[in-house]
Design an enzyme around this catalytic site. Sequence first.
Site, PDB file in Angstrom:
ATOM      1  N   HIS A 110       3.409   0.185  -3.822  1.00  0.00           N
ATOM      2  CA  HIS A 110       4.432   1.157  -2.954  1.00  0.00           C
ATOM      3  C   HIS A 110       5.433   1.217  -3.048  1.00  0.00           C
ATOM      4  O   HIS A 110       6.242   0.434  -2.316  1.00  0.00           O
ATOM      5  CB  HIS A 110       4.417   0.497  -1.607  1.00  0.00           C
ATOM      6  CG  HIS A 110       2.924   0.993  -0.379  1.00  0.00           C
ATOM      7  ND1 HIS A 110       1.398   1.977  -1.520  1.00  0.00           N
ATOM      8  CD2 HIS A 110       2.090   0.569   0.444  1.00  0.00           C
ATOM      9  CE1 HIS A 110       1.004   1.671  -0.797  1.00  0.00           C
ATOM     10  NE2 HIS A 110       1.168   0.354   0.237  1.00  0.00           N
ATOM     11  N   HIS A 182       2.104   6.294   5.898  1.00  0.00           N
ATOM     12  CA  HIS A 182       2.148   4.727   5.723  1.00  0.00           C
ATOM     13  C   HIS A 182       1.501   4.749   7.526  1.00  0.00           C
ATOM     14  O   HIS A 182       2.155   3.418   7.657  1.00  0.00           O
ATOM     15  CB  HIS A 182       2.597   3.837   4.575  1.00  0.00           C
ATOM     16  CG  HIS A 182       1.458   2.953   4.174  1.00  0.00           C
ATOM     17  ND1 HIS A 182       0.765   1.990   5.266  1.00  0.00           N
ATOM     18  CD2 HIS A 182       0.730   1.972   3.363  1.00  0.00           C
ATOM     19  CE1 HIS A 182      -0.180   1.740   4.945  1.00  0.00           C
ATOM     20  NE2 HIS A 182      -0.046   1.428   3.773  1.00  0.00           N
ATOM     21  N   GLU A 322      -4.245   7.893   4.134  1.00  0.00           N
ATOM     22  CA  GLU A 322      -3.218   7.955   3.591  1.00  0.00           C
ATOM     23  C   GLU A 322      -3.101   8.815   2.325  1.00  0.00           C
ATOM     24  O   GLU A 322      -4.037   8.608   0.904  1.00  0.00           O
ATOM     25  CB  GLU A 322      -2.507   6.129   3.091  1.00  0.00           C
ATOM     26  CG  GLU A 322      -2.018   5.555   3.927  1.00  0.00           C
ATOM     27  CD  GLU A 322      -1.844   4.381   3.409  1.00  0.00           C
ATOM     28  OE1 GLU A 322      -1.181   4.484   1.955  1.00  0.00           O
ATOM     29  OE2 GLU A 322      -2.897   3.812   3.060  1.00  0.00           O
TER      30      GLU A 322
END
Length: 357
Positions: A110, A182, A322
């Site tokens: 991420h 997210h 996601e």
Amino acid sequence: MATYADLKRENFQTTIDGKPVDLFTLRNRKGMVVRITNYGSKIEQILVPDRNGVLGDVVQGYDSIDGVMNGQASMGSFIGRYCGRIDQGRFTLDGVAHQASVNSPPNTLHGGQRGSRFRVFDARQIDESSLELTYVFQDGEEGFPGTLPLRLVYAVDDDNALTISWTAVAADKTTIANFTDHTFFNLSGDGGASILDHVATVRSDRYLALGDNAVPTGEMVPVAGTPHDFRSPTAFGARIGLPDRMLALGHGYDLHFVIDKPAGVLAPHALVLHPASGRTLEVSSTEPGLQVYTGNFLEGKTPRDVGKGGTLYQKHSGFCVEPSQFPNAVNIPSFPSTVLKPGQWYTGRIVYGFGVA
């Protein structure tokens, strides 16, 4: 009487990294409310009705900026410069090797140690129903090459849909980009309740196989005959306890599904229903894949998992859907490319459509 937390703007107003942080509220004409902080571009609240018209908060989040900063780092965030895992954080562009910061050993996850989850976006409320957020990823930030300006627009409409649109451009060097949202959802309206009773349909007949380091290997596996077959409506909890290597690796569902559709075209990815309240969530996107995650690392820990109104976020009390490019795509030539050449744009959309059954 409201059963959801009353988020107060002043509890989010502060300065981080020399930039002002605030809480912004979007509304439509039907009573839907979305609240977003520009720290990490995090969605902190979404209020939508159940089948009886009663508003409930269908996302997990926090009721102060301190809660956000001490909480689950990804919760509600817009993820960049590169969502998902990059194998060992290593990749090569134009013959040059790059090492991104490793924050989920041995991988980059991420966006690295201080990806967009930890950055303050510049914010401008366009009108009552839309918000603009901007951030410029700098050349070398977290080990990624190239300057990458990003513009986001969050907008609610009168069909109770929230659309997240992005545009980004490789300003000066070849780079990579992969974005997602997210948000942790719980359609029951009780952020501490289990989501294993939620019934999901995912428009996918293949998933990305993971190696032992939880990074896609490049293999696409048919869902047929596996616990990952959500082509027909299936509760998250129906097969989550079955012996399966992917489930064991993720401690539950944490898998990327291939969505068969034309590249760049907005199309439905999944539909999730909470049977008791009747609330539904349909997620659509321009992206080629969908990560499905069942809150396997929510642990009821203090202070990290203490959410709005003092609600404790336990394991499997939230789910994430996601849409994104495939994780580790930069290292797998057979995957759709996440490389941007100088001057090349990356645009996309995620639509969360709320309804009742």
